[in-house]
Design a protein around this motif. Structure first.
Motif, PDB file in Angstrom:
ATOM      1  N   TYR A  47      -6.569 -10.805   6.180  1.00  0.00           N
ATOM      2  CA  TYR A  47      -6.368  -9.768   7.179  1.00  0.00           C
ATOM      3  C   TYR A  47      -5.428  -8.659   6.713  1.00  0.00           C
ATOM      4  O   TYR A  47      -5.748  -7.481   6.811  1.00  0.00           O
ATOM      5  CB  TYR A  47      -5.838 -10.389   8.468  1.00  0.00           C
ATOM      6  CG  TYR A  47      -5.789  -9.424   9.638  1.00  0.00           C
ATOM      7  CD1 TYR A  47      -6.963  -8.946  10.195  1.00  0.00           C
ATOM      8  CD2 TYR A  47      -4.590  -9.007  10.174  1.00  0.00           C
ATOM      9  CE1 TYR A  47      -6.945  -8.062  11.260  1.00  0.00           C
ATOM     10  CE2 TYR A  47      -4.549  -8.128  11.244  1.00  0.00           C
ATOM     11  CZ  TYR A  47      -5.734  -7.648  11.788  1.00  0.00           C
ATOM     12  OH  TYR A  47      -5.699  -6.774  12.840  1.00  0.00           O
ATOM     13  N   ALA A  48      -4.248  -9.032   6.240  1.00  0.00           N
ATOM     14  CA  ALA A  48      -3.242  -8.021   5.907  1.00  0.00           C
ATOM     15  C   ALA A  48      -2.270  -8.567   4.879  1.00  0.00           C
ATOM     16  O   ALA A  48      -2.038  -9.776   4.802  1.00  0.00           O
ATOM     17  CB  ALA A  48      -2.477  -7.584   7.158  1.00  0.00           C
ATOM     18  N   TYR A  92      -7.617  -6.775   1.503  1.00  0.00           N
ATOM     19  CA  TYR A  92      -7.170  -6.984   2.885  1.00  0.00           C
ATOM     20  C   TYR A  92      -7.986  -6.139   3.868  1.00  0.00           C
ATOM     21  O   TYR A  92      -8.255  -4.958   3.611  1.00  0.00           O
ATOM     22  CB  TYR A  92      -5.692  -6.621   3.025  1.00  0.00           C
ATOM     23  CG  TYR A  92      -4.783  -7.390   2.102  1.00  0.00           C
ATOM     24  CD1 TYR A  92      -4.545  -8.746   2.308  1.00  0.00           C
ATOM     25  CD2 TYR A  92      -4.175  -6.761   1.013  1.00  0.00           C
ATOM     26  CE1 TYR A  92      -3.717  -9.461   1.451  1.00  0.00           C
ATOM     27  CE2 TYR A  92      -3.342  -7.465   0.158  1.00  0.00           C
ATOM     28  CZ  TYR A  92      -3.122  -8.816   0.383  1.00  0.00           C
ATOM     29  OH  TYR A  92      -2.299  -9.516  -0.466  1.00  0.00           O
ATOM     30  N   ALA A  93      -8.330  -6.753   4.994  1.00  0.00           N
ATOM     31  CA  ALA A  93      -9.145  -6.061   5.992  1.00  0.00           C
ATOM     32  C   ALA A  93      -8.441  -4.819   6.531  1.00  0.00           C
ATOM     33  O   ALA A  93      -9.062  -3.762   6.674  1.00  0.00           O
ATOM     34  CB  ALA A  93      -9.506  -7.017   7.128  1.00  0.00           C
ATOM     35  N   LEU A  94      -7.147  -4.940   6.867  1.00  0.00           N
ATOM     36  CA  LEU A  94      -6.435  -3.776   7.397  1.00  0.00           C
ATOM     37  C   LEU A  94      -6.369  -2.650   6.375  1.00  0.00           C
ATOM     38  O   LEU A  94      -6.432  -1.464   6.736  1.00  0.00           O
ATOM     39  CB  LEU A  94      -5.026  -4.153   7.848  1.00  0.00           C
ATOM     40  CG  LEU A  94      -4.888  -4.876   9.186  1.00  0.00           C
ATOM     41  CD1 LEU A  94      -3.421  -4.968   9.599  1.00  0.00           C
ATOM     42  CD2 LEU A  94      -5.688  -4.203  10.284  1.00  0.00           C
ATOM     43  N   ASP A  95      -6.227  -2.980   5.116  1.00  0.00           N
ATOM     44  CA  ASP A  95      -6.220  -1.957   4.069  1.00  0.00           C
ATOM     45  C   ASP A  95      -7.605  -1.321   3.934  1.00  0.00           C
ATOM     46  O   ASP A  95      -7.737  -0.111   3.722  1.00  0.00           O
ATOM     47  CB  ASP A  95      -5.797  -2.560   2.732  1.00  0.00           C
ATOM     48  CG  ASP A  95      -4.309  -2.863   2.677  1.00  0.00           C
ATOM     49  OD1 ASP A  95      -3.660  -2.846   3.738  1.00  0.00           O
ATOM     50  OD2 ASP A  95      -3.794  -3.129   1.577  1.00  0.00           O
ATOM     51  N   TYR A  96      -8.634  -2.157   4.056  1.00  0.00           N
ATOM     52  CA  TYR A  96     -10.002  -1.636   3.973  1.00  0.00           C
ATOM     53  C   TYR A  96     -10.259  -0.630   5.088  1.00  0.00           C
ATOM     54  O   TYR A  96     -10.740   0.485   4.840  1.00  0.00           O
ATOM     55  CB  TYR A  96     -10.994  -2.795   4.056  1.00  0.00           C
ATOM     56  CG  TYR A  96     -12.435  -2.372   4.176  1.00  0.00           C
ATOM     57  CD1 TYR A  96     -13.145  -1.877   3.080  1.00  0.00           C
ATOM     58  CD2 TYR A  96     -13.090  -2.457   5.400  1.00  0.00           C
ATOM     59  CE1 TYR A  96     -14.469  -1.481   3.193  1.00  0.00           C
ATOM     60  CE2 TYR A  96     -14.424  -2.065   5.523  1.00  0.00           C
ATOM     61  CZ  TYR A  96     -15.104  -1.580   4.423  1.00  0.00           C
ATOM     62  OH  TYR A  96     -16.416  -1.193   4.544  1.00  0.00           O
ATOM     63  N   TYR A  97      -9.919  -1.013   6.321  1.00  0.00           N
ATOM     64  CA  TYR A  97     -10.130  -0.087   7.437  1.00  0.00           C
ATOM     65  C   TYR A  97      -9.278   1.176   7.284  1.00  0.00           C
ATOM     66  O   TYR A  97      -9.740   2.284   7.575  1.00  0.00           O
ATOM     67  CB  TYR A  97      -9.821  -0.784   8.763  1.00  0.00           C
ATOM     68  CG  TYR A  97     -10.809  -1.873   9.139  1.00  0.00           C
ATOM     69  CD1 TYR A  97     -12.172  -1.620   9.164  1.00  0.00           C
ATOM     70  CD2 TYR A  97     -10.374  -3.153   9.476  1.00  0.00           C
ATOM     71  CE1 TYR A  97     -13.079  -2.616   9.507  1.00  0.00           C
ATOM     72  CE2 TYR A  97     -11.271  -4.150   9.826  1.00  0.00           C
ATOM     73  CZ  TYR A  97     -12.625  -3.886   9.836  1.00  0.00           C
ATOM     74  OH  TYR A  97     -13.521  -4.863  10.178  1.00  0.00           O
ATOM     75  N   GLU A  98      -8.044   1.010   6.832  1.00  0.00           N
ATOM     76  CA  GLU A  98      -7.175   2.183   6.665  1.00  0.00           C
ATOM     77  C   GLU A  98      -7.731   3.125   5.597  1.00  0.00           C
ATOM     78  O   GLU A  98      -7.603   4.350   5.714  1.00  0.00           O
ATOM     79  CB  GLU A  98      -5.763   1.740   6.289  1.00  0.00           C
ATOM     80  CG  GLU A  98      -4.783   2.870   6.004  1.00  0.00           C
ATOM     81  CD  GLU A  98      -4.510   3.757   7.209  1.00  0.00           C
ATOM     82  OE1 GLU A  98      -4.035   4.894   7.017  1.00  0.00           O
ATOM     83  OE2 GLU A  98      -4.764   3.322   8.351  1.00  0.00           O
TER      84      GLU A  98
END
Length: 620
Positions: free
Chosen positions: A170-171, A192-198
């Motif tokens: 996730y992060a 990381y998912a949050l990095d991907y979305y960011e």
């Protein structure tokens, strides 16, 4: 074609120094201004959107003026935070830098999707909900001057968000030197998912057909998952089973078209948002990364049905808990009738029903009224009219405006019970500020006040609902029931916080509340080792939380929801995560029981409450 000037290589060295300093919070006041001026003076190339976005969550150009930034408009928002997204169709080779960014116009923007524009303005970082929320910031351009170069251009090809593209982690862990923040950490979108979305913030993205994991809410938004196998359950949801399993495939969906122009579809958990949904990726206060759909898929109904539990057998005692969400006589009769039908048809008329959020006789009118007799009469009558038993009730009225909740509403816990099946042992006349205790009578435990409140003077219960304890008799056996409504999660940081792990400050109070209840249960078991005790209600916390661990300390209670398979442990759906908030916990003497989380609300767009009731059946 997009109108843009020729581009020369940017002064990477200067940009890197400024980016690092700003992202790390190392530059302030005149030093920041000096560095900004130096960078501006040195740079000889035009600024591109990926230069603005940079490789961390904070723009390396935050606070600076940019001029004639080129791109194509991919989305226009004329309500709420008004503005538009535009994107550079000529991406760089760095996966960490987004090619899209939001332009905050404050008034309705005058551009259209497909316009090629040049934008000048101030780069900033807007934090939805403010700095105290812990939310990540949105990189944007404000106070813009916008020039439309041409119209009707093809949009940049959207990035497809899928099960394959979103990382399973996730992060990253937050930087201890920065208070646990991940803001200054280089983005690792493949890790990381949050990095991907960011790395896609502000960019044109799309998803294919995706399962709904959070029903349409009153704010015209829903949640889907792009990972259909991620902690899924048989009813279509995604189960939140631990603090380190955040379900990375969840994504909030909104639409760009105003609701007055295009109604938002109603969807339940398990339905499918079919076809392609496409638009800019935003970040908002109430859920984090959100696909703001320019093109919205269609909802395919998968026919989710509300559950019904089985009736209790002759020798079984059925006890339930149900948060009825601020019920008061001013609510429409349809709400009373729907809740009553749920008690009769879905909960099979339990012998004892602990209610949370019963308001006083005039609801939120803040005039000192604390009695809830009219609320309870109306609810009991509705249950009887629905074919249920003639329930009696017991409660303790709170001190006006001392138990939290809606001002003037004076929510409290209430026991409803079927006098044909169970009797209530009345002991004394408890009030809001007098604590009930435990004594030993004829070799057995007894309450000094029944109904009575547990430890009401304890600071743990300040501005919160005090536990309600009652003594019942079923087939000659005493059963102690403690109804709770612990402090809410208000003020906690969301899962996509820039602090990782997020700060859960509300947990402190619930932990103290759990310790208070645990101590009271120990008093009962000290007086009678084999006493039957049920602790139940809206605990406002997970079965794996520190709150639950404190309730069960020293083995005095067991969280009965853990008797269910992991995929069936939930009573509430929040931001696409099916999770436990409502619980029933049992003392060791209640070794055999049947437990049911009855899913009638949380997964549906049409709700009578946002909680699902819980039922336990056992033979005392």
């Amino acid at each position: 074609m997009t109108a843009r000037s020729s581009s020369l290589p940017r002064s990477a060295a200067v940009a890197a120094v400024v980016a690092t300093a700003l992202a790390g919070g190392l530059l302030a006041g005149s030093s920041a201004a000096s560095a900004t001026a130096s960078a501006s003076a040195t740079a000889t190339a035009e600024t591109r959107i990926h230069d603005i976005q940079g490789t961390t969550r904070i723009s390396p150009l935050a606070g600076q003026q940019v001029t004639d930034v080129s791109g194509i408009v991919t989305g226009v928002r004329t309500y709420g935070s008004k503005g538009f997204w535009f994107q550079d169709p000529e991406a760089d080779s760095n996966a960490a830098t987004s090619e899209g960014v939001f332009v905050f116009t404050s008034s309705a923007p005058t551009v259209a999707v497909g316009d090629a524009v040049k934008v000048s303005g101030t780069v900033g970082e807007y934090i939805p909900g403010g700095t105290s929320s812990g939310n990540q910031s949105v990189t944007q351009i404000s106070k813009p001057a916008v020039t439309v170069v041409s119209s009707g251009n093809a949009l940049p090809e959207p990035v497809t968000i899928s099960a394959k593209s979103v990382p399973s982690s996730y992060a990253p862990e937050g930087d201890p030197a920065a208070g646990g923040s991940i803001n200054a950490l280089p983005l690792k979108p493949s890790a990381y998912a949050l990095d991907y979305y960011e790395s896609l913030e502000g960019s044109n993205v799309r998803i294919g057909s995706s399962r709904v994991v959070g029903a349409t809410d009153p704010y015209s938004e829903l949640w889907v998952t792009v990972k259909p196998d991620e902690n899924d359950n048989r009813r279509g949801g995604t189960v939140y089973g631990s603090y380190t399993s955040q379900n990375t495939g969840r994504l909030q969906i909104q639409q760009l078209a105003p609701i007055s122009q295009r109604p938002f579809p109603k969807a339940n958990v398990g339905d499918v948002l079919s076809g392609t949904t496409e638009g800019p990726l935003d970040f908002n206060q109430f859920g984090g990364y959100t696909l703001t759909a320019r093109t919205l898929g269609t909802v395919t109904d998968r026919g989710l049905e509300r559950e019904s539990t089985r009736p209790q057998r002759r020798g079984e005692l059925a006890v339930a808990t149900y948060n009825v969400e601020n019920l008061d006589p001013g609510d429409p009769q349809t709400k009373f009738d729907a809740l009553a039908a749920a008690v009769v048809d879905n909960l099979a008329s339990p012998d004892i029903l602990a209610l949370e959020e019963i308001q006083d006789n005039n609801g939120a009118k803040n005039d000192g009224t604390v009695s809830a007799e009219e609320t309870l009469k109306k609810f009991a009558a509705a249950i009887a009219a629905a074919g249920g038993p003639s329930y009696a009730w017991r409660t303790v009225d709170p001190v006006n405006n001392k138990d939290g909740g809606e001002p003037g509403g004076n929510i409290r816990q209430v026991f409803l019970f079927n006098p044909e099946r169970v009797s209530f042992t009345d002991r004394g006349a408890g009030d809001a500020t007098t604590a009930t205790g435990v004594v030993r009578e004829k070799g057995r435990a007894a309450l000094t006040l029944s109904p009575g409140r547990i430890d009401p003077a304890n600071a743990a219960w300040e501005n919160s609902r005090k536990p309600l304890a009652g003594e019942f008799t079923f087939r000659g056996r005493t059963v102690f029931v403690i109804a709770n409504h612990f402090g809410s999660k208000g003020g906690d940081e969301g899962l996509p916080s820039h602090h990782q792990p997020p700060v859960r400050k509300s947990e402190v109070k619930r932990l103290e509340q759990a310790q208070s209840v645990n101590a009271f249960v120990k008093d009962i078991l000290k007086a009678e080792r084999n006493a039957d005790v049920l602790v139940l209600g809206d605990i406002n916390d997970f079965e794996f939380s520190a709150t639950t661990n404190a309730l069960t300390a020293d083995g005095v209670l067991y969280p009965a929801v853990k008797s269910l398979p992991r995929s069936e442990r939930y009573s509430y759906v929040f931001q696409g995560n099916s999770q436990v908030l409502d619980q029933i916990l049992t003392s060791p003497s209640i070794g055999k029981f049947s437990y049911d989380s009855v899913h009638i609300n949380a997964e549906f767009a049409e709700q009578n409450s946002d909680h699902d009731p819980q039922v336990i059946r056992f033979r005392p």
